[in-house]
Design a protein around this motif. Structure first.
Motif, mmCIF file in Angstrom:
data_model
loop_
_atom_site.group_PDB
_atom_site.id
_atom_site.type_symbol
_atom_site.label_atom_id
_atom_site.label_comp_id
_atom_site.label_asym_id
_atom_site.label_seq_id
_atom_site.Cartn_x
_atom_site.Cartn_y
_atom_site.Cartn_z
ATOM 1 N N ALA A 49 0.846 -1.193 0.000
ATOM 2 C CA ALA A 49 0.000 0.000 0.000
ATOM 3 C C ALA A 49 0.880 1.241 0.000
ATOM 4 C CB ALA A 49 -0.915 0.005 1.219
ATOM 5 N N LEU A 50 0.335 2.314 -0.519
ATOM 6 C CA LEU A 50 0.980 3.617 -0.482
ATOM 7 C C LEU A 50 0.026 4.596 0.180
ATOM 8 C CD1 LEU A 50 2.329 3.531 -4.094
ATOM 9 C CD2 LEU A 50 3.751 3.701 -2.061
ATOM 10 N N SER A 51 0.517 5.292 1.191
ATOM 11 C CA SER A 51 -0.229 6.366 1.834
ATOM 12 C C SER A 51 0.413 7.668 1.375
ATOM 13 C CB SER A 51 -0.153 6.245 3.355
ATOM 14 O OG SER A 51 -0.787 5.064 3.808
ATOM 15 N N LEU A 52 -0.365 8.521 0.755
ATOM 16 C CA LEU A 52 0.135 9.790 0.224
ATOM 17 C C LEU A 52 0.043 10.829 1.337
ATOM 18 C CD1 LEU A 52 -1.731 9.474 -3.166
ATOM 19 C CD2 LEU A 52 0.574 8.714 -2.597
ATOM 20 N N GLU A 84 -6.294 -5.072 1.463
ATOM 21 C CA GLU A 84 -5.321 -6.102 1.110
ATOM 22 C C GLU A 84 -4.413 -6.468 2.281
ATOM 23 O OE1 GLU A 84 -5.354 -7.688 -1.969
ATOM 24 O OE2 GLU A 84 -7.214 -6.536 -2.093
ATOM 25 N N GLY A 85 -4.647 -5.857 3.470
ATOM 26 C CA GLY A 85 -3.891 -6.218 4.663
ATOM 27 C C GLY A 85 -2.790 -5.261 5.060
ATOM 28 N N ALA A 86 -2.238 -4.516 4.130
ATOM 29 C CA ALA A 86 -1.150 -3.593 4.467
ATOM 30 C C ALA A 86 -1.704 -2.404 5.256
ATOM 31 C CB ALA A 86 -0.449 -3.098 3.202
ATOM 32 N N PRO A 87 -0.952 -1.919 6.240
ATOM 33 C CA PRO A 87 -1.435 -0.771 7.015
ATOM 34 C C PRO A 87 -1.492 0.506 6.178
ATOM 35 C CG PRO A 87 0.772 -1.437 7.729
ATOM 36 C CD PRO A 87 0.333 -2.415 6.697
ATOM 37 N N LEU A 88 -2.508 1.310 6.450
ATOM 38 C CA LEU A 88 -2.686 2.602 5.797
ATOM 39 C C LEU A 88 -2.511 3.686 6.859
ATOM 40 C CD1 LEU A 88 -5.907 1.781 3.727
ATOM 41 C CD2 LEU A 88 -3.521 1.567 3.002
ATOM 42 N N ILE A 89 -1.717 4.694 6.572
ATOM 43 C CA ILE A 89 -1.456 5.771 7.518
ATOM 44 C C ILE A 89 -2.686 6.672 7.609
ATOM 45 C CG2 ILE A 89 0.045 7.732 8.074
ATOM 46 C CD1 ILE A 89 1.504 4.999 8.085
#
Length: 140
Positions: A49-52, A84-89
């Motif tokens: 994941a990408l948190s912008l 999808e399981g990845a942490p999001l900021i």
């Protein structure tokens, strides 16, 4: 902010850029050093994941750029779990959740290509930008 979760092992890394590769299918790429702890985890998991980040989230970018020890890696960082399981900021400008489609060697880095499965808008604020040796916030 690039994040992964593989078998409960969560890791985050500040990346300097995201490359748009294709609209159909939607593909992006990130470059990760072979020396980064994130490199092998990213190779082992099926997605990321990408948190912008927003201009007021410089402390988060610096935290994950420093290589914080695993026991303190997520201390004080508010997140939520992505689809999808990845942490999001939390409080980011938006999030991209991706399935890893390919990886390509590029010198001392690997270019990881991800298909964007979900793009979610966050709050409206000026973005965090790394320019030269410093972070800044750009007003539009």
């Amino acid at each position: 902010m690039l994040t992964v979760d593989t078998g409960g092992e969560r890791l985050g890394l500040t990346v300097s850029g995201v490359i748009g590769l294709s609209l159909e299918p939607p593909l992006i790429a990130v470059s990760v050093s072979h020396q980064a702890a994130m490199h092998e985890l990213l190779r082992a998991c099926r997605g990321f994941a990408l948190s912008l980040l927003a201009g007021d989230q410089e402390a988060i970018a610096q935290h994950f750029a420093r290589g914080v020890p695993p026991f303190a890696h997520w201390h004080g960082i508010a997140t939520r779990e992505g689809a999808e399981g990845a942490p999001l900021i939390d409080a980011a400008l938006g999030w991209l959740e991706c399935r890893t489609e390919a990886e390509h060697p590029a010198g001392d880095h690997t270019l990881f290509v991800g298909e964007v499965l979900a793009a979610t808008p966050g709050r409206s604020a000026p973005p965090l930008v790394h320019l030269g040796q410093t972070y800044t916030s750009v007003r539009g």
